[in-house]
Structures are given as C-alpha cells and as structure tokens.
Motif scaffolding. Structure first.
Motif, PDB file in Angstrom:
ATOM      1  N   ALA A   1     -27.752  -3.894   3.367  1.00 24.46           N
ATOM      2  CA  ALA A   1     -26.649  -4.722   3.876  1.00 24.46           C
ATOM      3  C   ALA A   1     -26.832  -6.181   3.445  1.00 24.46           C
ATOM      4  CB  ALA A   1     -26.560  -4.622   5.393  1.00 24.46           C
ATOM      5  N   GLY A   2     -28.071  -6.648   3.428  1.00 27.57           N
ATOM      6  CA  GLY A   2     -28.356  -8.011   2.974  1.00 27.57           C
ATOM      7  C   GLY A   2     -28.041  -8.193   1.501  1.00 27.57           C
ATOM      8  N   ASP A   3     -28.391  -7.182   0.698  1.00 27.46           N
ATOM      9  CA  ASP A   3     -28.045  -7.228  -0.731  1.00 27.46           C
ATOM     10  C   ASP A   3     -26.530  -7.262  -0.922  1.00 27.46           C
ATOM     11  OD1 ASP A   3     -30.471  -7.365  -2.192  1.00 27.46           O
ATOM     12  OD2 ASP A   3     -30.836  -5.229  -1.855  1.00 27.46           O
ATOM     13  N   ALA A   4     -25.824  -6.461  -0.138  1.00 23.51           N
ATOM     14  CA  ALA A   4     -24.358  -6.433  -0.242  1.00 23.51           C
ATOM     15  C   ALA A   4     -23.760  -7.779   0.173  1.00 23.51           C
ATOM     16  CB  ALA A   4     -23.787  -5.305   0.624  1.00 23.51           C
ATOM     17  N   MET A   5     -24.283  -8.364   1.256  1.00 20.54           N
ATOM     18  CA  MET A   5     -23.801  -9.677   1.697  1.00 20.54           C
ATOM     19  C   MET A   5     -24.122 -10.728   0.646  1.00 20.54           C
ATOM     20  SD  MET A   5     -22.210 -11.644   3.807  1.00 20.54           S
ATOM     21  CE  MET A   5     -22.056 -10.858   5.394  1.00 20.54           C
ATOM     22  N   PHE A   6     -25.299 -10.634   0.043  1.00 19.52           N
ATOM     23  CA  PHE A   6     -25.655 -11.560  -1.032  1.00 19.52           C
ATOM     24  C   PHE A   6     -24.615 -11.510  -2.146  1.00 19.52           C
ATOM     25  CE2 PHE A   6     -27.427 -12.207  -5.249  1.00 19.52           C
ATOM     26  CZ  PHE A   6     -27.910 -13.504  -5.148  1.00 19.52           C
ATOM     27  N   GLU A   7     -24.250 -10.315  -2.576  1.00 19.95           N
ATOM     28  CA  GLU A   7     -23.268 -10.170  -3.662  1.00 19.95           C
ATOM     29  C   GLU A   7     -21.904 -10.719  -3.263  1.00 19.95           C
ATOM     30  OE1 GLU A   7     -23.807  -9.538  -6.775  1.00 19.95           O
ATOM     31  OE2 GLU A   7     -25.932  -9.157  -6.405  1.00 19.95           O
ATOM     32  N   THR A   8     -21.505 -10.477  -2.025  1.00 25.27           N
ATOM     33  CA  THR A   8     -20.223 -10.997  -1.536  1.00 25.27           C
ATOM     34  C   THR A   8     -20.215 -12.520  -1.542  1.00 25.27           C
ATOM     35  OG1 THR A   8     -19.848  -9.042  -0.166  1.00 25.27           O
ATOM     36  CG2 THR A   8     -18.666 -11.050   0.462  1.00 25.27           C
ATOM     37  N   LEU A   9     -21.279 -13.111  -1.011  1.00 24.97           N
ATOM     38  CA  LEU A   9     -21.346 -14.572  -0.948  1.00 24.97           C
ATOM     39  C   LEU A   9     -21.580 -15.176  -2.332  1.00 24.97           C
ATOM     40  CD1 LEU A   9     -23.295 -15.135   2.382  1.00 24.97           C
ATOM     41  CD2 LEU A   9     -20.820 -15.068   1.974  1.00 24.97           C
ATOM     42  N   ARG A  10     -22.288 -14.463  -3.187  1.00 23.13           N
ATOM     43  CA  ARG A  10     -22.478 -14.916  -4.571  1.00 23.13           C
ATOM     44  C   ARG A  10     -21.123 -15.033  -5.264  1.00 23.13           C
ATOM     45  NH1 ARG A  10     -22.711 -12.097  -9.225  1.00 23.13           N
ATOM     46  NH2 ARG A  10     -23.800 -13.048 -10.951  1.00 23.13           N
ATOM     47  N   GLU A  11     -20.289 -14.044  -5.071  1.00 22.76           N
ATOM     48  CA  GLU A  11     -18.954 -14.077  -5.684  1.00 22.76           C
ATOM     49  C   GLU A  11     -18.145 -15.247  -5.122  1.00 22.76           C
ATOM     50  OE1 GLU A  11     -15.868 -13.328  -8.148  1.00 22.76           O
ATOM     51  OE2 GLU A  11     -17.867 -12.445  -8.265  1.00 22.76           O
ATOM     52  N   ALA A  12     -18.213 -15.469  -3.815  1.00 29.07           N
ATOM     53  CA  ALA A  12     -17.501 -16.601  -3.205  1.00 29.07           C
ATOM     54  C   ALA A  12     -18.015 -17.925  -3.762  1.00 29.07           C
ATOM     55  CB  ALA A  12     -17.655 -16.565  -1.685  1.00 29.07           C
ATOM     56  N   ALA A  13     -19.332 -18.035  -3.955  1.00 26.94           N
ATOM     57  CA  ALA A  13     -19.918 -19.257  -4.505  1.00 26.94           C
ATOM     58  C   ALA A  13     -19.469 -19.476  -5.951  1.00 26.94           C
ATOM     59  CB  ALA A  13     -21.437 -19.199  -4.419  1.00 26.94           C
ATOM     60  N   LEU A  14     -19.396 -18.398  -6.728  1.00 27.39           N
ATOM     61  CA  LEU A  14     -18.953 -18.512  -8.121  1.00 27.39           C
ATOM     62  C   LEU A  14     -17.489 -18.935  -8.204  1.00 27.39           C
ATOM     63  CD1 LEU A  14     -20.725 -15.399  -9.683  1.00 27.39           C
ATOM     64  CD2 LEU A  14     -21.255 -17.817 -10.117  1.00 27.39           C
ATOM     65  N   VAL A  15     -16.647 -18.352  -7.352  1.00 26.13           N
ATOM     66  CA  VAL A  15     -15.229 -18.721  -7.322  1.00 26.13           C
ATOM     67  C   VAL A  15     -15.082 -20.194  -6.924  1.00 26.13           C
ATOM     68  CG1 VAL A  15     -13.053 -18.338  -6.070  1.00 26.13           C
ATOM     69  CG2 VAL A  15     -14.375 -16.386  -6.939  1.00 26.13           C
ATOM     70  N   PHE A  16     -15.856 -20.618  -5.934  1.00 27.49           N
ATOM     71  CA  PHE A  16     -15.794 -22.011  -5.494  1.00 27.49           C
ATOM     72  C   PHE A  16     -16.247 -22.945  -6.613  1.00 27.49           C
ATOM     73  CE2 PHE A  16     -17.345 -25.860  -3.449  1.00 27.49           C
ATOM     74  CZ  PHE A  16     -16.251 -26.190  -2.677  1.00 27.49           C
ATOM     75  N   ASP A  17     -17.323 -22.591  -7.297  1.00 24.79           N
ATOM     76  CA  ASP A  17     -17.828 -23.415  -8.389  1.00 24.79           C
ATOM     77  C   ASP A  17     -16.788 -23.530  -9.502  1.00 24.79           C
ATOM     78  OD1 ASP A  17     -20.170 -24.889  -9.534  1.00 24.79           O
ATOM     79  OD2 ASP A  17     -19.888 -23.396 -11.121  1.00 24.79           O
ATOM     80  N   LYS A  18     -16.125 -22.427  -9.798  1.00 26.16           N
ATOM     81  CA  LYS A  18     -15.076 -22.442 -10.820  1.00 26.16           C
ATOM     82  C   LYS A  18     -13.953 -23.393 -10.397  1.00 26.16           C
ATOM     83  CE  LYS A  18     -12.174 -19.372 -13.554  1.00 26.16           C
ATOM     84  NZ  LYS A  18     -11.757 -17.989 -13.800  1.00 26.16           N
ATOM     85  N   ARG A  19     -13.605 -23.371  -9.111  1.00 25.13           N
ATOM     86  CA  ARG A  19     -12.572 -24.266  -8.575  1.00 25.13           C
ATOM     87  C   ARG A  19     -12.988 -25.729  -8.741  1.00 25.13           C
ATOM     88  NH1 ARG A  19     -11.580 -24.531  -2.184  1.00 25.13           N
ATOM     89  NH2 ARG A  19     -10.530 -26.537  -2.138  1.00 25.13           N
ATOM     90  N   LEU A  20     -14.264 -26.028  -8.488  1.00 26.28           N
ATOM     91  CA  LEU A  20     -14.744 -27.399  -8.620  1.00 26.28           C
ATOM     92  C   LEU A  20     -14.705 -27.892 -10.064  1.00 26.28           C
ATOM     93  CD1 LEU A  20     -17.905 -27.692  -6.325  1.00 26.28           C
ATOM     94  CD2 LEU A  20     -15.674 -28.771  -6.010  1.00 26.28           C
ATOM     95  N   ARG A  21     -14.889 -26.983 -11.010  1.00 27.49           N
ATOM     96  CA  ARG A  21     -14.972 -27.350 -12.421  1.00 27.49           C
ATOM     97  C   ARG A  21     -13.616 -27.510 -13.122  1.00 27.49           C
ATOM     98  NH1 ARG A  21     -20.078 -26.078 -14.888  1.00 27.49           N
ATOM     99  NH2 ARG A  21     -21.585 -25.514 -13.285  1.00 27.49           N
ATOM    100  N   VAL A  22     -12.539 -27.189 -12.428  1.00 25.41           N
ATOM    101  CA  VAL A  22     -11.213 -27.273 -13.055  1.00 25.41           C
ATOM    102  C   VAL A  22     -10.984 -28.677 -13.618  1.00 25.41           C
ATOM    103  CG1 VAL A  22      -8.717 -27.259 -12.589  1.00 25.41           C
ATOM    104  CG2 VAL A  22     -10.171 -25.447 -11.677  1.00 25.41           C
ATOM    105  N   GLY A  23     -10.595 -28.729 -14.898  1.00 21.80           N
ATOM    106  CA  GLY A  23     -10.279 -29.992 -15.538  1.00 21.80           C
ATOM    107  C   GLY A  23     -11.473 -30.807 -15.992  1.00 21.80           C
ATOM    108  N   LEU A  24     -12.674 -30.262 -15.826  1.00 21.72           N
ATOM    109  CA  LEU A  24     -13.885 -30.991 -16.222  1.00 21.72           C
ATOM    110  C   LEU A  24     -14.545 -30.285 -17.399  1.00 21.72           C
ATOM    111  CD1 LEU A  24     -15.326 -31.630 -12.651  1.00 21.72           C
ATOM    112  CD2 LEU A  24     -14.133 -33.275 -14.111  1.00 21.72           C
ATOM    113  N   SER A  25     -14.724 -31.012 -18.481  1.00 21.60           N
ATOM    114  CA  SER A  25     -15.362 -30.431 -19.662  1.00 21.60           C
ATOM    115  C   SER A  25     -16.870 -30.298 -19.434  1.00 21.60           C
ATOM    116  CB  SER A  25     -15.111 -31.326 -20.880  1.00 21.60           C
ATOM    117  OG  SER A  25     -15.814 -32.558 -20.737  1.00 21.60           O
ATOM    118  N   ASP A  26     -17.488 -29.489 -20.262  1.00 23.10           N
ATOM    119  CA  ASP A  26     -18.951 -29.351 -20.185  1.00 23.10           C
ATOM    120  C   ASP A  26     -19.625 -30.704 -20.407  1.00 23.10           C
ATOM    121  OD1 ASP A  26     -18.785 -26.653 -19.653  1.00 23.10           O
ATOM    122  OD2 ASP A  26     -19.199 -26.021 -21.706  1.00 23.10           O
TER     123      ASP A  26
END
Length: 142
Positions: free
Chosen positions: A98-123
C-alpha cells in the motif's frame, strides 16, 4: 513611497515559496496524501531500510515529529517498522505494498505539479534560476 525601488529579494522569494508550497501541498492532498507523507515515502523509497534518525534528517524534521507521522502511516498500512537485529534501539522502516502504491500516486501528482511549474520556462532559464537559488543559499549560509 516604499523604502525599496522593488521588493526585497528575500521577501519576494518568501512569498513565492509559501504560495508554491501551499499549491504543492494541495496537489498532494487532492491525490490522497500530504507533504509529510510524500517526504517520508520518498525518503524510505530512496534509502532501503532507513532508520528513523536517518529519515528525520532526510526530511528535515525532529525525531518526535517523525514518530507521529510514522505512527499514522503505519496505522494506515503504508509502512512497517521493526527492530534492527544488530542494534535493538534502532527501528528500520520499510514500505508495504500500500505504501508503494501511495508512493506512485503521489509521485505522479508531484510530476504533474512540477510540469505545471515549468510552463513557459526554458531549460536555460531554469538552470539560471537554480544558480540564483544556490547563490542565495550560499549568501545566507556564508
């Protein structure tokens, strides 16, 4: 008229950091977790069989606060703790399925959030920003 031509760097950074932290926590809550749960899962996942003292240091909280979070997460079935056979005073922490599953769920949320933060910003701009943050940390620490 304010005493500054523009907002002080620290004040601007603090306001922005607070806003970003609140939005990130809200994204984690929406995914079924919290920032302390995410940080704990991430720390345990990245260092197999970490003990509680090491975890507290990785997360940046006090041992008693970590114990509170670990108790709740253990009650939710996200992790287990057991005594270290070499040193009985140390608890080893492991994720459950269950912890591994929660990790994956929150990992995906963190990745989506990070992508949102990077909008319009070049490398390039993000690399420059990382350098500015490093310089600010050095200025504060030095």
């Amino acid at each position: 008229m304010t005493p500054f031509e523009r907002p002080p760097v620290g004040m601007n950074l603090g306001r922005t950091a607070k806003l970003v932290a609140q939005a990130f926590d809200a994204a984690l809550v929406e995914a079924g977790g919290t920032l302390p749960v995410w940080l704990t899962l991430l720390s345990v996942k990245s260092s197999r069989l970490a003990n509680q003292r090491e975890l507290a240091g990785m997360i940046g909280i006090q041992g008693a606060t970590l114990t509170h979070h670990l108790n709740a997460m253990e009650a939710q079935g996200l992790l287990t703790r057991r005594r270290d056979p070499v040193n009985r005073r140390v608890h080893l922490v492991e994720l459950t399925e269950a912890g591994d599953a929660m990790f994956e769920t929150l990992r995906e949320a963190a990745l989506v959030f990070d992508k949102r933060l990077r909008v319009g910003l070049s490398d390039k701009r993000l690399a420059e920003f990382a350098q500015v943050l490093a310089a600010l940390r050095t200025n504060v620490e030095g």
